[in-house]
Design a protein around this motif. Structure first.
Motif, PDB file in Angstrom:
ATOM      1  N   VAL A 192       0.994  -1.148   0.071  1.00 32.87           N
ATOM      2  CA  VAL A 192       0.078  -0.153   0.040  1.00 32.87           C
ATOM      3  C   VAL A 192       0.655   1.176   0.059  1.00 32.87           C
ATOM      4  O   VAL A 192       1.527   1.434   1.088  1.00 32.87           O
ATOM      5  CB  VAL A 192      -1.190  -0.026   1.368  1.00 32.87           C
ATOM      6  CG1 VAL A 192      -1.820   1.192   1.148  1.00 32.87           C
ATOM      7  CG2 VAL A 192      -1.790  -1.274   1.357  1.00 32.87           C
ATOM      8  N   PRO A 193       1.167   1.783  -1.138  1.00 31.19           N
ATOM      9  CA  PRO A 193       1.680   3.240  -1.063  1.00 31.19           C
ATOM     10  C   PRO A 193       0.978   4.342  -0.692  1.00 31.19           C
ATOM     11  O   PRO A 193      -0.361   4.444  -1.059  1.00 31.19           O
ATOM     12  CB  PRO A 193       1.876   3.309  -2.755  1.00 31.19           C
ATOM     13  CG  PRO A 193       1.668   2.284  -3.427  1.00 31.19           C
ATOM     14  CD  PRO A 193       0.868   1.488  -2.436  1.00 31.19           C
ATOM     15  N   THR A 194       1.468   5.116   0.527  1.00 32.20           N
ATOM     16  CA  THR A 194       0.609   6.000   0.964  1.00 32.20           C
ATOM     17  C   THR A 194       1.455   7.420   0.967  1.00 32.20           C
ATOM     18  O   THR A 194       2.746   7.469   0.950  1.00 32.20           O
ATOM     19  CB  THR A 194       0.401   5.675   2.561  1.00 32.20           C
ATOM     20  OG1 THR A 194       1.594   5.519   3.074  1.00 32.20           O
ATOM     21  CG2 THR A 194      -0.465   4.513   2.648  1.00 32.20           C
ATOM     22  N   VAL A 195       0.805   8.591   1.139  1.00 34.02           N
ATOM     23  CA  VAL A 195       1.323   9.948   1.140  1.00 34.02           C
ATOM     24  C   VAL A 195       0.464  10.194   2.738  1.00 34.02           C
ATOM     25  O   VAL A 195      -0.481  10.551   2.793  1.00 34.02           O
ATOM     26  CB  VAL A 195       0.906  10.777   0.310  1.00 34.02           C
ATOM     27  CG1 VAL A 195       1.379  12.233   0.751  1.00 34.02           C
ATOM     28  CG2 VAL A 195       1.471  10.344  -1.063  1.00 34.02           C
ATOM     29  N   ASP A 196       1.229  10.553   3.918  1.00 28.42           N
ATOM     30  CA  ASP A 196       0.642  11.152   5.031  1.00 28.42           C
ATOM     31  C   ASP A 196       1.063  12.539   5.428  1.00 28.42           C
ATOM     32  O   ASP A 196       2.087  12.847   5.391  1.00 28.42           O
ATOM     33  CB  ASP A 196       1.538  10.209   6.193  1.00 28.42           C
ATOM     34  CG  ASP A 196       0.879  10.522   7.503  1.00 28.42           C
ATOM     35  OD1 ASP A 196       0.168  11.350   7.746  1.00 28.42           O
ATOM     36  OD2 ASP A 196       1.243   9.683   8.353  1.00 28.42           O
ATOM     37  N   LEU A 197      -0.336  12.964   4.964  1.00 30.07           N
ATOM     38  CA  LEU A 197       0.004  14.697   5.278  1.00 30.07           C
ATOM     39  C   LEU A 197       0.300  15.114   6.574  1.00 30.07           C
ATOM     40  O   LEU A 197       1.277  16.065   6.591  1.00 30.07           O
ATOM     41  CB  LEU A 197      -1.585  15.305   4.815  1.00 30.07           C
ATOM     42  CG  LEU A 197      -1.958  14.857   3.336  1.00 30.07           C
ATOM     43  CD1 LEU A 197      -3.357  15.488   3.174  1.00 30.07           C
ATOM     44  CD2 LEU A 197      -1.039  15.449   2.256  1.00 30.07           C
ATOM     45  N   HIS A 198      -0.140  14.580   7.609  1.00 33.59           N
ATOM     46  CA  HIS A 198       0.199  14.829   8.956  1.00 33.59           C
ATOM     47  C   HIS A 198       1.580  14.808   9.241  1.00 33.59           C
ATOM     48  O   HIS A 198       2.468  15.596   9.684  1.00 33.59           O
ATOM     49  CB  HIS A 198      -0.560  14.060  10.000  1.00 33.59           C
ATOM     50  CG  HIS A 198      -1.971  14.246  10.008  1.00 33.59           C
ATOM     51  ND1 HIS A 198      -2.468  15.540  10.242  1.00 33.59           N
ATOM     52  CD2 HIS A 198      -3.017  13.431  10.020  1.00 33.59           C
ATOM     53  CE1 HIS A 198      -3.831  15.551  10.176  1.00 33.59           C
ATOM     54  NE2 HIS A 198      -4.239  14.274   9.929  1.00 33.59           N
ATOM     55  N   SER A 199       2.515  13.603   8.826  1.00 36.33           N
ATOM     56  CA  SER A 199       3.791  13.451   8.958  1.00 36.33           C
ATOM     57  C   SER A 199       4.492  14.525   8.131  1.00 36.33           C
ATOM     58  O   SER A 199       5.684  14.546   8.348  1.00 36.33           O
ATOM     59  CB  SER A 199       4.268  12.026   8.389  1.00 36.33           C
ATOM     60  OG  SER A 199       3.457  10.937   9.293  1.00 36.33           O
ATOM     61  N   ALA A 200       3.896  15.115   7.121  1.00 32.66           N
ATOM     62  CA  ALA A 200       4.660  15.853   6.034  1.00 32.66           C
ATOM     63  C   ALA A 200       4.508  17.321   6.558  1.00 32.66           C
ATOM     64  O   ALA A 200       5.136  18.166   6.358  1.00 32.66           O
ATOM     65  CB  ALA A 200       4.091  15.736   4.842  1.00 32.66           C
ATOM     66  N   GLY A 201       3.791  17.439   7.732  1.00 30.36           N
ATOM     67  CA  GLY A 201       3.621  18.855   8.271  1.00 30.36           C
ATOM     68  C   GLY A 201       2.665  19.715   7.647  1.00 30.36           C
ATOM     69  O   GLY A 201       2.575  20.867   7.968  1.00 30.36           O
ATOM     70  N   VAL A 202       1.674  18.910   6.890  1.00 31.06           N
ATOM     71  CA  VAL A 202       0.570  19.815   6.065  1.00 31.06           C
ATOM     72  C   VAL A 202      -0.447  20.480   7.180  1.00 31.06           C
ATOM     73  O   VAL A 202      -1.000  19.286   7.821  1.00 31.06           O
ATOM     74  CB  VAL A 202       0.245  18.824   5.073  1.00 31.06           C
ATOM     75  CG1 VAL A 202      -1.104  19.628   4.134  1.00 31.06           C
ATOM     76  CG2 VAL A 202       1.248  18.580   3.963  1.00 31.06           C
ATOM     77  N   ASN A 203      -0.835  21.410   6.685  1.00 27.41           N
ATOM     78  CA  ASN A 203      -2.058  21.990   7.580  1.00 27.41           C
ATOM     79  C   ASN A 203      -3.239  21.883   6.701  1.00 27.41           C
ATOM     80  O   ASN A 203      -3.769  22.520   5.679  1.00 27.41           O
ATOM     81  CB  ASN A 203      -1.905  23.646   7.772  1.00 27.41           C
ATOM     82  CG  ASN A 203      -3.042  24.199   8.611  1.00 27.41           C
ATOM     83  OD1 ASN A 203      -4.176  23.348   8.910  1.00 27.41           O
ATOM     84  ND2 ASN A 203      -3.341  25.395   8.604  1.00 27.41           N
ATOM     85  N   THR A 204      -4.034  20.714   6.914  1.00 28.21           N
ATOM     86  CA  THR A 204      -5.217  20.347   6.008  1.00 28.21           C
ATOM     87  C   THR A 204      -6.492  21.223   6.328  1.00 28.21           C
ATOM     88  O   THR A 204      -7.174  21.031   5.465  1.00 28.21           O
ATOM     89  CB  THR A 204      -5.417  18.782   6.467  1.00 28.21           C
ATOM     90  OG1 THR A 204      -5.841  18.514   7.933  1.00 28.21           O
ATOM     91  CG2 THR A 204      -4.182  17.934   5.921  1.00 28.21           C
ATOM     92  N   GLN A 205      -6.160  22.134   7.315  1.00 28.81           N
ATOM     93  CA  GLN A 205      -7.514  22.880   7.560  1.00 28.81           C
ATOM     94  C   GLN A 205      -7.434  23.981   6.329  1.00 28.81           C
ATOM     95  O   GLN A 205      -8.497  24.677   6.194  1.00 28.81           O
ATOM     96  CB  GLN A 205      -7.093  23.738   8.720  1.00 28.81           C
ATOM     97  CG  GLN A 205      -7.344  22.656   9.904  1.00 28.81           C
ATOM     98  CD  GLN A 205      -8.419  21.931  10.116  1.00 28.81           C
ATOM     99  OE1 GLN A 205      -9.432  22.394  10.201  1.00 28.81           O
ATOM    100  NE2 GLN A 205      -8.061  20.638  10.346  1.00 28.81           N
ATOM    101  N   VAL A 206      -6.570  24.305   5.711  1.00 27.66           N
ATOM    102  CA  VAL A 206      -6.242  25.039   4.404  1.00 27.66           C
ATOM    103  C   VAL A 206      -6.179  24.266   3.233  1.00 27.66           C
ATOM    104  O   VAL A 206      -5.392  23.539   3.326  1.00 27.66           O
ATOM    105  CB  VAL A 206      -5.434  26.320   4.817  1.00 27.66           C
ATOM    106  CG1 VAL A 206      -5.253  27.177   3.575  1.00 27.66           C
ATOM    107  CG2 VAL A 206      -5.490  26.925   5.977  1.00 27.66           C
ATOM    108  N   SER A 207      -6.900  24.664   2.097  1.00 29.24           N
ATOM    109  CA  SER A 207      -6.996  24.007   1.014  1.00 29.24           C
ATOM    110  C   SER A 207      -5.679  24.314   0.377  1.00 29.24           C
ATOM    111  O   SER A 207      -5.027  25.353   0.568  1.00 29.24           O
ATOM    112  CB  SER A 207      -7.921  24.136   0.223  1.00 29.24           C
ATOM    113  OG  SER A 207      -9.347  24.016   0.494  1.00 29.24           O
ATOM    114  N   GLY A 208      -4.989  23.056  -0.271  1.00 28.00           N
ATOM    115  CA  GLY A 208      -3.565  23.685  -0.993  1.00 28.00           C
ATOM    116  C   GLY A 208      -3.295  22.183  -1.858  1.00 28.00           C
ATOM    117  O   GLY A 208      -3.890  21.315  -1.930  1.00 28.00           O
ATOM    118  N   SER A 209      -1.835  22.496  -2.087  1.00 28.28           N
ATOM    119  CA  SER A 209      -1.214  21.162  -2.889  1.00 28.28           C
ATOM    120  C   SER A 209       0.310  21.138  -2.714  1.00 28.28           C
ATOM    121  O   SER A 209       0.702  22.267  -2.259  1.00 28.28           O
ATOM    122  CB  SER A 209      -1.627  21.372  -4.356  1.00 28.28           C
ATOM    123  OG  SER A 209      -1.043  22.608  -4.983  1.00 28.28           O
ATOM    124  N   GLY A 210       0.981  20.216  -2.890  1.00 32.51           N
ATOM    125  CA  GLY A 210       2.207  20.020  -2.759  1.00 32.51           C
ATOM    126  C   GLY A 210       2.951  18.692  -3.409  1.00 32.51           C
ATOM    127  O   GLY A 210       2.088  17.655  -3.293  1.00 32.51           O
TER     128      GLY A 210
END
Length: 318
Positions: free
Chosen positions: A276-294
């Protein structure tokens, strides 16, 4: 029992003939023997004897090497009185001495006067009578050392990578025509038969014998071999990427290829749904409360195995 008169008469006549002038007969016999010995000793005989060849070669500083092989002996055919020739020994004749210190002598004649012969004996033939010599400059060059593997480790283990050699090259000296075409010096094969532990194995191994008239500065090299556990590789193609930490997150591209390496039994038993390939936004330090991309890394976690993802990063929108 007495012999008849006739037989006694015959024997008497024979005995009288034998002893009559006995001294003269003995003297005649001795003279005949002496004459035979004189005639026999005066006969000529021919014989071939081996004579050693001793050569003085150029000093090391001259950097000259002789390519023509020199004979250890030459055969000298002598002729003379049989009594003398039959008693002759090769050691009594001396040696042929060749002065080749200049490194430029291109022809040698074997002179019969160089050997010691008794009076009345002459040298009739020398085989070979002469030699043509070929010389070359002696050069020095670094030659790469090549090592190889023989045998197989214990089941479950493999040789990792190529053997490492120290020194990697060896100074080699010899005729220019030979040295210029030498590509490598070969070390004795490293036998890994039965190796049952991971790690480095080192051995001092001899170099194979070089070509004629070529010398290696060192005769041995240190060879190191790495032994590792056997691994299997599987590639899982187009595996969907899971975005963790955002309910509506999406990745581009949506699928990646995953290469898995590890012990054969574990890799063979893997199911596709376990990769299972995953991208963990929390581990990457992304603020998911604001829409965005990276652009974020894709990770695959497998117990006892290693996973490599291609591409390693994907664009995530949240």
């Amino acid at each position: 029992m007495k012999l008849p008169f006739e037989f006694r008469s015959v024997f008497a006549r024979i005995w009288d003939a034998m002893v009559e002038n006995l001294g003269l007969k003995i003297l005649s016999f001795a003279f005949a023997l002496g004459l035979y010995a004189f005639i026999h000793s005066s006969q000529e005989a021919q014989r071939a004897l081996p004579v050693d060849v001793v050569a003085t070669l150029p000093p090391q500083a001259a950097h000259r090497v002789l390519l023509t092989p020199l004979p250890d002996i030459v055969r000298v055919t002598v002729r003379g009185p049989r009594s003398i020739v039959d008693e002759m020994k090769a050691d009594d004749m001396g040696t042929f001495r060749l002065d080749l210190r200049s490194g430029k002598v291109d022809h040698v004649d074997f002179d019969p006067s160089a050997v010691h012969l008794p009076p009345g004996v002459r040298a009739e033939q020398i085989d070979p009578p002469s030699l043509s010599l070929r010389w070359e400059d002696q050069v020095i060059r670094e030659i790469t050392v090549q090592a190889s593997i023989t045998g197989q480790p214990a089941p479950g283990f493999v040789v990792k990578g190529a053997p490492k050699v120290e020194p990697a090259a060896v100074r080699t000296m010899g005729p220019r025509s030979v040295i210029d075409v030498m590509q490598f010096a070969r070390a004795e094969a490293f036998d890994v038969t039965g190796a049952t532990k991971e790690g480095s194995y080192e051995r001092m191994l001899p170099l194979d014998r070089p070509p004629g008239r070529v010398e290696f500065e060192t005769q041995t090299v240190n060879v190191k071999v790495e032994i590792a556990r056997e691994e299997l590789q599987r590639i899982f193609v187009k595996v969907p990427v899971q975005v963790i930490g955002a309910g509506r997150g999406a990745a581009t591209p949506t699928e990646v290829d995953v290469r898995v390496e590890g012990p054969p039994d574990l890799v063979r038993s893997l199911r596709t749904d376990q990769v299972v390939p995953t991208v963990d936004l929390h581990s990457a330090g992304v603020n998911t409360q604001v829409s965005g991309s990276g652009k974020l890394p894709v990770m695959v976690e497998l117990e006892g195995c290693r996973a490599t993802v291609q591409p390693q990063n994907v664009v995530v929108r949240w």
